[in-house]
Design a protein around this motif. Structure first.
Motif, PDB file in Angstrom:
ATOM      1  N   PHE A   1       0.932  -1.190   0.023  1.00 15.38           N
ATOM      2  CA  PHE A   1       0.020  -0.054   0.042  1.00 15.38           C
ATOM      3  C   PHE A   1       1.068   1.005  -0.112  1.00 15.38           C
ATOM      4  O   PHE A   1       0.515   2.172  -0.498  1.00 15.38           O
ATOM      5  CB  PHE A   1      -1.141  -0.059   1.129  1.00 15.38           C
ATOM      6  N   GLN A   2       1.917   1.222   0.774  1.00 10.07           N
ATOM      7  CA  GLN A   2       2.836   2.319   0.597  1.00 10.07           C
ATOM      8  C   GLN A   2       3.572   2.450  -0.959  1.00 10.07           C
ATOM      9  O   GLN A   2       3.839   3.517  -1.307  1.00 10.07           O
ATOM     10  CB  GLN A   2       4.196   2.004   1.548  1.00 10.07           C
ATOM     11  N   LEU A   3       3.397   1.413  -1.540  1.00  5.78           N
ATOM     12  CA  LEU A   3       4.064   1.442  -2.856  1.00  5.78           C
ATOM     13  C   LEU A   3       2.781   2.012  -4.056  1.00  5.78           C
ATOM     14  O   LEU A   3       2.933   1.896  -5.170  1.00  5.78           O
ATOM     15  CB  LEU A   3       4.396   0.201  -3.385  1.00  5.78           C
ATOM     16  N   GLY A   4       1.586   2.351  -3.342  1.00  3.73           N
ATOM     17  CA  GLY A   4       0.388   2.740  -4.190  1.00  3.73           C
ATOM     18  C   GLY A   4      -0.458   1.704  -4.667  1.00  3.73           C
ATOM     19  O   GLY A   4      -1.089   1.965  -5.384  1.00  3.73           O
ATOM     20  N   TRP A   5      -0.363   0.431  -4.077  1.00  3.89           N
ATOM     21  CA  TRP A   5      -1.072  -0.738  -4.290  1.00  3.89           C
ATOM     22  C   TRP A   5      -2.503  -0.568  -3.945  1.00  3.89           C
ATOM     23  O   TRP A   5      -2.964   0.329  -2.964  1.00  3.89           O
ATOM     24  CB  TRP A   5      -0.790  -1.992  -3.548  1.00  3.89           C
ATOM     25  N   ARG A   6      -3.650  -0.810  -4.915  1.00  2.33           N
ATOM     26  CA  ARG A   6      -5.019  -0.667  -4.558  1.00  2.33           C
ATOM     27  C   ARG A   6      -5.729  -2.042  -4.751  1.00  2.33           C
ATOM     28  O   ARG A   6      -5.258  -2.867  -5.643  1.00  2.33           O
ATOM     29  CB  ARG A   6      -5.677   0.182  -5.637  1.00  2.33           C
ATOM     30  N   LEU A   7      -6.998  -2.260  -4.051  1.00  2.00           N
ATOM     31  CA  LEU A   7      -7.188  -3.592  -3.982  1.00  2.00           C
ATOM     32  C   LEU A   7      -7.628  -3.868  -5.305  1.00  2.00           C
ATOM     33  O   LEU A   7      -7.638  -5.151  -5.499  1.00  2.00           O
ATOM     34  CB  LEU A   7      -8.466  -3.471  -3.074  1.00  2.00           C
TER      35      LEU A   7
ATOM     36  N   GLY B 161       1.537   6.976  -0.587  1.00  2.00           N
ATOM     37  CA  GLY B 161       1.026   5.920  -1.504  1.00  2.00           C
ATOM     38  C   GLY B 161       0.250   6.564  -2.750  1.00  2.00           C
ATOM     39  O   GLY B 161      -0.127   5.940  -3.513  1.00  2.00           O
ATOM     40  N   GLN B 162       0.288   7.866  -2.757  1.00  2.00           N
ATOM     41  CA  GLN B 162      -0.091   8.642  -3.830  1.00  2.00           C
ATOM     42  C   GLN B 162       0.853   8.708  -5.095  1.00  2.00           C
ATOM     43  O   GLN B 162       1.985   8.867  -4.725  1.00  2.00           O
ATOM     44  CB  GLN B 162      -0.557  10.152  -3.591  1.00  2.00           C
ATOM     45  N   THR B 163       0.523   8.829  -6.207  1.00  2.24           N
ATOM     46  CA  THR B 163       1.440   8.634  -7.259  1.00  2.24           C
ATOM     47  C   THR B 163       1.176  10.218  -8.119  1.00  2.24           C
ATOM     48  O   THR B 163      -0.038  10.210  -8.641  1.00  2.24           O
ATOM     49  CB  THR B 163       1.533   7.539  -8.220  1.00  2.24           C
ATOM     50  N   VAL B 164       1.964  10.724  -8.340  1.00  5.40           N
ATOM     51  CA  VAL B 164       1.876  12.141  -9.347  1.00  5.40           C
ATOM     52  C   VAL B 164       3.186  12.063 -10.436  1.00  5.40           C
ATOM     53  O   VAL B 164       4.169  11.630  -9.964  1.00  5.40           O
ATOM     54  CB  VAL B 164       1.950  13.242  -8.482  1.00  5.40           C
TER      55      VAL B 164
ATOM     56  N   LEU C 292       8.687  10.675  -2.008  1.00  5.04           N
ATOM     57  CA  LEU C 292       8.960  11.766  -1.141  1.00  5.04           C
ATOM     58  C   LEU C 292       8.963  11.376   0.339  1.00  5.04           C
ATOM     59  O   LEU C 292       8.255  10.281   0.519  1.00  5.04           O
ATOM     60  CB  LEU C 292       7.664  12.906  -1.310  1.00  5.04           C
ATOM     61  N   PRO C 293       9.689  11.883   1.262  1.00  4.43           N
ATOM     62  CA  PRO C 293       9.389  11.463   2.576  1.00  4.43           C
ATOM     63  C   PRO C 293       7.935  11.514   3.326  1.00  4.43           C
ATOM     64  O   PRO C 293       7.642  10.919   4.069  1.00  4.43           O
ATOM     65  CB  PRO C 293      10.345  12.510   3.320  1.00  4.43           C
ATOM     66  N   SER C 294       7.017  12.123   2.517  1.00  6.28           N
ATOM     67  CA  SER C 294       5.601  12.272   2.678  1.00  6.28           C
ATOM     68  C   SER C 294       5.025  10.851   2.498  1.00  6.28           C
ATOM     69  O   SER C 294       3.962  10.714   3.021  1.00  6.28           O
ATOM     70  CB  SER C 294       4.987  13.393   2.161  1.00  6.28           C
ATOM     71  N   GLY C 295       5.813   9.949   1.782  1.00  3.74           N
ATOM     72  CA  GLY C 295       5.225   9.033   1.136  1.00  3.74           C
ATOM     73  C   GLY C 295       4.355   8.867  -0.135  1.00  3.74           C
ATOM     74  O   GLY C 295       4.183   7.838  -0.732  1.00  3.74           O
ATOM     75  N   ALA C 296       4.441   9.909  -0.787  1.00  3.55           N
ATOM     76  CA  ALA C 296       3.986  10.090  -2.246  1.00  3.55           C
ATOM     77  C   ALA C 296       5.112   9.651  -3.148  1.00  3.55           C
ATOM     78  O   ALA C 296       6.386   9.844  -2.810  1.00  3.55           O
ATOM     79  CB  ALA C 296       3.605  11.463  -2.230  1.00  3.55           C
ATOM     80  N   TRP C 297       4.763   9.389  -4.133  1.00  4.31           N
ATOM     81  CA  TRP C 297       5.674   8.810  -5.064  1.00  4.31           C
ATOM     82  C   TRP C 297       5.621   9.778  -6.362  1.00  4.31           C
ATOM     83  O   TRP C 297       4.536  10.229  -7.016  1.00  4.31           O
ATOM     84  CB  TRP C 297       5.273   7.489  -5.977  1.00  4.31           C
TER      85      TRP C 297
END
Ligand code: GTP
Ligand code: MG
Ligand code: ZN
Length: 350
Positions: free
Chosen positions: A9-15, A187-190, A237-242
């Motif tokens: 989920f940290q990598l941006g995984w969605r169910l 976990g957000q990707t931009v 990012l250290p915020s956890g976003a990609w």
């Protein structure tokens, strides 16, 4: 490479990605996210950590940054590309090949500067791309610190995309993280797109740096948070976003983007309903409501011209896609024929 490990989920995984996977898949392999694309190899991150995947043959469709793969349990080999939730792609070359830029995004930062780079028709192009992919666009106006009249740029954006967020920033200042924070959660990707020199990499570096200072997670100059800001890379990012920083593109040709155009030019689409002919081309046709709006000053002539241009491009790509499909089908038949001959021969040999 990242020494840290991440949860899915940290990598941006969605169910929803699991809908594409069977129990056998989970026994044979595990999901990993592509964070770097090189000529013959991919850098991936998974719950097991970082790995490098050697690509043995050309993989179709081309794997891109942000993609999720199913990797073989025993060796870092690609079993499958998981169905993409979104794809930003452009048309490249005379053969109109679809060239993927980034996959599985939550947000597209369309970066432009408050200077000569600012161009409404180009912005409309990027907006079409984002809407086509079903990705939320945010227009990031850099170099606001060098501009005496940021308000006029904001007003101009509002005329073409009143519902899209537009954020003026100084990409060199750590203060820019705050107005962008809503799109940069864990976990957000931009992905950052825009012309060369508008400040995409500057913004990426500032976000890594400022957040690091806030959390104290990464030392100044530490290579860990910075090194993947190369051509085709995704980094945390250290915020956890990609963040996916892309190289500036000289031209952005779009493909068959009917859905995206309907959203990016919804005002034209609404007017078009009132045109006398349902197949009105809005170009000298009798009873054209769109051209009447332009004549009355209610619609920007530039915007209509850009709309028509994108439509022409999309139609051209659609035509050549058909030609290519016929070409591929032809060669596909030859290949299958050759394979059958080989199989039959093999059968005789054994
Ligand atoms: N003053 C100021 N300078 C900026 C800002 N954003 C970018 N710059 C400067 O603009 C120059 C180009 O920035 P880059 O970040 O390399 O641009 P880019 O979009 O990554 O360009 P490509 O990698 O070629 O696509 C650098 O010298 C930055 O310092 C800003 O908001 N304010
Ligand atoms: Mg750059
Ligand atoms: Zn019309």
């Amino acid at each position: 490479m990242h020494s840290q490990t991440f949860t899915l989920f940290q990598l941006g995984w969605r169910l929803s990605y699991s809908h594409d996977l069977t129990l056998q898949d989970f026994e044979a392999g595990y999901p990993a996210r592509v964070v770097g694309v090189h000529r013959n190899a991919l850098s991936v991150l998974s719950a097991r950590g970082a790995a490098s995947v050697i690509l043995s043959a050309a993989v179709e469709p081309a794997i891109t940054v942000g993609d999720w793969l199913l990797l073989e349990m025993e060796a870092p080999r690609v079993l499958r590309l998981l169905a993409r939730q979104s794809l930003i792609a452009r048309i490249a070359g005379s053969e109109h090949r679809l060239q993927p830029i980034a996959a599985n995004l939550d947000t597209l930062f369309i970066v432009t500067s408050c200077n000569d780079d600012f161009n409404l028709s180009r912005l409309e192009r990027y907006l079409t791309l984002a809407f086509e992919a079903g990705v939320e666009p945010v227009i990031v106006l850099t170099k606001a610190d060098l501009c005496g009249d940021v308000g006029s740029y904001l007003d101009a954006v509002r005329t073409i995309a009143p519902a899209v967020a537009c954020v003026p920033i100084d990409a060199t200042s750590t203060a820019c993280a705050e107005p962008l924070a809503a799109w940069l959660g864990g976990g957000q990707t931009v992905a950052f797109v825009g012309s060369s020199g508008v400040g995409k990499s500057t913004l990426a570096n500032t976000l890594v740096g400022s957040a690091a200072r806030v959390t104290g997670g990464i030392r100044e100059g530490d290579a860990r948070g910075r090194h993947t800001t190369t051509a085709r890379g995704m980094f945390a990012l250290p915020s956890g976003a990609w963040v996916i920083d892309t190289p500036g593109m000289r031209e952005l040709r779009v493909g068959a983007v009917e859905t995206g155009m309907n959203a990016a030019f919804d005002d034209i689409e609404r007017l078009a309903v009132q045109c006398r002919f349902h197949d009105c081309r809005h170009q000298g046709d009798r009873g054209c409501a769109v051209e009447q709006a332009v004549a009355a000053g209610a619609m920007d002539g530039r915007r209509l011209a850009n709309y028509r241009k994108l439509q022409r491009e999309a139609a051209q790509v659609a035509r050549s896609t058909k030609e290519r499909r016929e070409h591929d089908r032809h060669y596909g038949v030859l290949n299958r024929h050759a394979q059958r001959l080989r199989r039959e021969k093999k059968g005789r040999d054994y």
